[in-house]
Design a protein around this motif. Structure first.
Motif, PDB file in Angstrom:
ATOM      1  N   GLU A 105      -3.372 -13.929   1.570  1.00  6.36           N
ATOM      2  CA  GLU A 105      -2.972 -12.719   0.852  1.00  6.36           C
ATOM      3  C   GLU A 105      -4.151 -11.751   0.752  1.00  6.36           C
ATOM      4  OE1 GLU A 105      -0.021 -13.772  -2.603  1.00  6.36           O
ATOM      5  OE2 GLU A 105      -1.400 -15.437  -2.326  1.00  6.36           O
ATOM      6  N   PRO A 106      -4.609 -11.250   1.892  1.00  7.21           N
ATOM      7  CA  PRO A 106      -5.763 -10.348   1.869  1.00  7.21           C
ATOM      8  C   PRO A 106      -5.431  -9.010   1.211  1.00  7.21           C
ATOM      9  CG  PRO A 106      -4.815 -10.386   4.058  1.00  7.21           C
ATOM     10  CD  PRO A 106      -4.070 -11.425   3.249  1.00  7.21           C
ATOM     11  N   ILE A 107      -6.472  -8.323   0.764  1.00  7.31           N
ATOM     12  CA  ILE A 107      -6.253  -7.086   0.012  1.00  7.31           C
ATOM     13  C   ILE A 107      -5.772  -5.934   0.902  1.00  7.31           C
ATOM     14  CG2 ILE A 107      -8.710  -6.430   0.121  1.00  7.31           C
ATOM     15  CD1 ILE A 107      -8.241  -5.397  -2.849  1.00  7.31           C
ATOM     16  N   CYS A 108      -6.150  -5.948   2.196  1.00  9.90           N
ATOM     17  CA  CYS A 108      -5.670  -4.905   3.116  1.00  9.90           C
ATOM     18  C   CYS A 108      -4.940  -5.547   4.289  1.00  9.90           C
ATOM     19  CB  CYS A 108      -6.831  -4.081   3.684  1.00  9.90           C
ATOM     20  SG  CYS A 108      -7.793  -3.225   2.456  1.00  9.90           S
ATOM     21  N   GLN A 109      -3.735  -5.055   4.558  1.00 10.15           N
ATOM     22  CA  GLN A 109      -2.947  -5.618   5.646  1.00 10.15           C
ATOM     23  C   GLN A 109      -2.389  -4.505   6.528  1.00 10.15           C
ATOM     24  OE1 GLN A 109      -0.022  -8.123   3.728  1.00 10.15           O
ATOM     25  NE2 GLN A 109      -1.567  -9.138   2.481  1.00 10.15           N
ATOM     26  N   GLU A 110      -2.407  -4.757   7.812  1.00 12.14           N
ATOM     27  CA  GLU A 110      -1.771  -3.857   8.783  1.00 12.14           C
ATOM     28  C   GLU A 110      -2.212  -2.401   8.667  1.00 12.14           C
ATOM     29  OE1 GLU A 110       2.462  -4.474   9.204  1.00 12.14           O
ATOM     30  OE2 GLU A 110       2.162  -6.591   8.772  1.00 12.14           O
TER      31      GLU A 110
END
Lengths: 498, 91
Positions: A105-110
């Motif tokens: 669940e990373p803080i920045c995705q895509e």
């Protein structure tokens, strides 16, 4: 066999990156120790970053803000909830035997970043970007200093706990030069955001995955659209220990050639981790007896989850280079090339806007983008080397704008002397006698040139307009180049016609 | 006892933790791991209770706090050199 003799047309290079950037905060990510660099080892350490039993991490708000700013800049999703995990591994750079990082669940995705490669705009997909703590630094001592032959290890935990953002791209690069362009762009964006200091040693570290795919295996027939199957079928190497965008290009060019040579000799490329040896300019295998990676990620129970999706609306970020480039074109009427040059760094762009607010924007663009950056580049200098001297450059532009000196003299004599001798523009104009000659003197030179060159005067009179150029040259010579050639031309014509 | 943990898993975990186990120790640890895991089942007997609301967004401002004196930081290290922690070669 040299690289040149290899037929490389039917092989496609595929590269993906993991970029670690240190975030510029005053304190570490999970404790209040300073992140300042110090020459003294183990000065900025406390029970948390030393991993002493019972110590509890507390997240630094500024690191999360930095992450959200990066997320905005790369147009990433910030999920409703994000959390931290423990990545377990046993190595003395991490005193806890685990690294606090983010897993699923990373803080920045895509996200994505648009980059210009040799004039083409390319969009590089960024799969994720997450927060984690930097490990400490090790020195391998004795036995020649090599990592395998060292006698013992010295450990400094000053760096341990420095906030890191790990930015992971899709395998979207097709050449080492694209990687370099991307990294330069990424650095530029991060510096614009004020979350990163490129000058800081070790602030950027890159791991790169590179594989070579035969073109016929690309089903779409489009090298920018390689299917997962073709990617999975190729063995890749992970190249570690790259610390600059120049280094990345060199390391990957080496690795690309090495793999292509192997394939063309009919040998398989081994899937392995390789170490970039900057001083020797080669990658070497890090073949280790180590067991398969097994990090046994689990949730970091000492850090509650984060819900910061709304920060994306609350935190503002400065105008980014691409937006500023477009605005420069609209607002100042610049062409794209000039606008690109002028937004290459925030400092250049800020300086341009200063100059353009006082003088003609076109004149300001010529001076900042062409003359100043050109002369700096020629000397291998950067705008940062002019720290504290921007007023002098502005004054030089003023001298030109007010027509107190010619553009040619300003560029070829004053600017160069400013950079080479660190002199102020007015002092150079004075010393070199470059102040524009007053009109009487020019007029006298015009009369003298006509008197001394009757042949040219005859030629002009008989319709040879080219003769005027000869006379202009004579006047320029008499005035030591300080007269304005256009004015001289008109004065001559007036004198000859009259 | 059941096969809650296999000898192979014990060897794997020992290797990850850089612990060298003899064969008889592997047997011993396999049994002990099983006992420990079984003990966790005791938690199933804990009655349901209301729990406090989940915490979120616990953060601190980016303000520097005093670090440890280096002497204190190195105090428990078995070996040090010039302010560094000193350890064996690791590759």
């Amino acid at each position: 066999m040299t690289a040149q003799t290899v037929q490389q047309g039917d092989l496609v290079t595929v590269i993906g990156l993991e970029v670690h950037v240190q975030l510029e905060t005053d304190t570490k990510i999970f404790c209040g120790c300073s992140t300042d660099r110090t020459d003294e080892p183990n000065e900025n350490v406390c029970p948390v970053c030393l991993g002493l039993p019972g110590a509890l991490p507390v997240l630094n708000e500024a690191a999360v803000e930095g992450a959200v700013k990066i997320g905005k800049a790369i147009d990433a999703d910030i999920p409703e909830e994000t959390r931290f995990h423990r990545k377990n591994y046993y190595y003395p750079d991490l005193p806890k035997n685990f690294q606090i990082t983010q897993y699923d669940e990373p803080i920045c995705q895509e996200g994505e970043l648009e980059v210009s490669v040799e004039g083409d705009r390319r969009t590089v997909a960024i799969e994720r970007a997450h927060l984690e703590e930097d490990p400490g630094s090790l020195q391998h001592v004795g036995g020649g200093g090599g990592i395998d032959s060292a006698e013992y290890t010295l450990v400094d935990y000053n760096r341990a706990g420095t906030p890191l953002m790990e930015i992971v791209t899709a395998p979207d690069f097709r050449s080492p030069s694209e990687v370099r362009a991307f990294l330069a762009k990424l650095e530029e964006v991060l510096e614009y955001l004020g979350v990163f200091d490129a000058e800081r040693d070790g602030s950027l570290r890159i791991d790169a995955n590179l594989s070579i795919i035969p073109e016929e295996e690309i089903e779409s027939g489009d090298v920018t659209d390689i299917g997962a199957e073709a990617l999975a079928a190729a063995n890749r190497t992970e190249v570690k220990n790259i610390s600059s965008h120049k280094g990345a290009e060199k390391a990957l060019a080496y690795e690309e050639t090495r793999q292509k040579n192997a394939i063309q000799r009919g040998r398989a490329v081994e899937q392995e981790t390789r170490h970039w040896d900057e001083s020797r300019g080669i990658t070497v295998s890090m073949r280790s007896k180590e067991e398969e990676k097994d990090y046994r990620y689990f949730e970091e129970a000492d850090l509650p989850p984060l819900q910061v999706a709304h920060w994306k609306d609350e935190i503002s970020i400065p105008e980014l280079p691409s937006a500023r480039r477009e605005r420069f074109q609209d607002e100042y009427g610049l062409n794209e090339e000039a606008a690109s040059k002028l937004t290459s760094t925030k400092q250049v762009a800020d300086f341009y806007e200063d100059v353009a607010s006082e003088f003609d924007p076109d004149l300001a663009a010529t001076w900042v983008a062409d003359n100043l950056l050109g002369e700096l580049n020629y000397r291998d200098m950067a705008i940062t080397d002019l720290e504290g001297r921007f007023e002098e450059v502005t004054r030089l532009v003023e001298l030109v704008a007010e027509e107190e000196i010619t553009a040619k003299n300003a560029r070829e004599t004053v600017l160069r002397s400013m950079l080479d001798d660190e002199k102020a523009p007015d002092a150079i104009v004075e010393d070199e006698g470059l102040g524009k000659t007053d009109e009487d003197e020019v007029q006298q030179a015009v009369v003298a040139a006509i008197d001394e060159n009757p042949d040219a005067v005859d030629d002009y009179a008989s319709g040879d307009d080219g003769a005027i150029n000869f006379l202009v040259g004579q006047v320029m010579q008499k005035t030591g180049g300080s007269a304005d050639p256009g004015d001289v031309n008109q004065l001559l014509r007036a004198e000859l016609e009259g | 006892m059941s096969d809650a943990v296999s000898a192979e898993e014990v060897r794997h975990v020992a290797e990850l933790a850089r612990v060298d186990l003899a064969d008889d120790e592997v047997d011993q640890f396999t049994r002990q791991f099983a006992d420990i895991l079984e003990y966790f089942e005791t938690l199933d007997e804990v009655p349901e209770v209301d729990r406090e609301a989940d915490l979120t967004n616990v953060m601190r401002p980016d303000e520097e706090r005093d670090s440890l004196d280096r002497e204190a930081a190195l105090e428990n290290a078995s070996e040090t050199e010039d302010g560094y922690f000193k350890g064996p070669n690791v590759s």
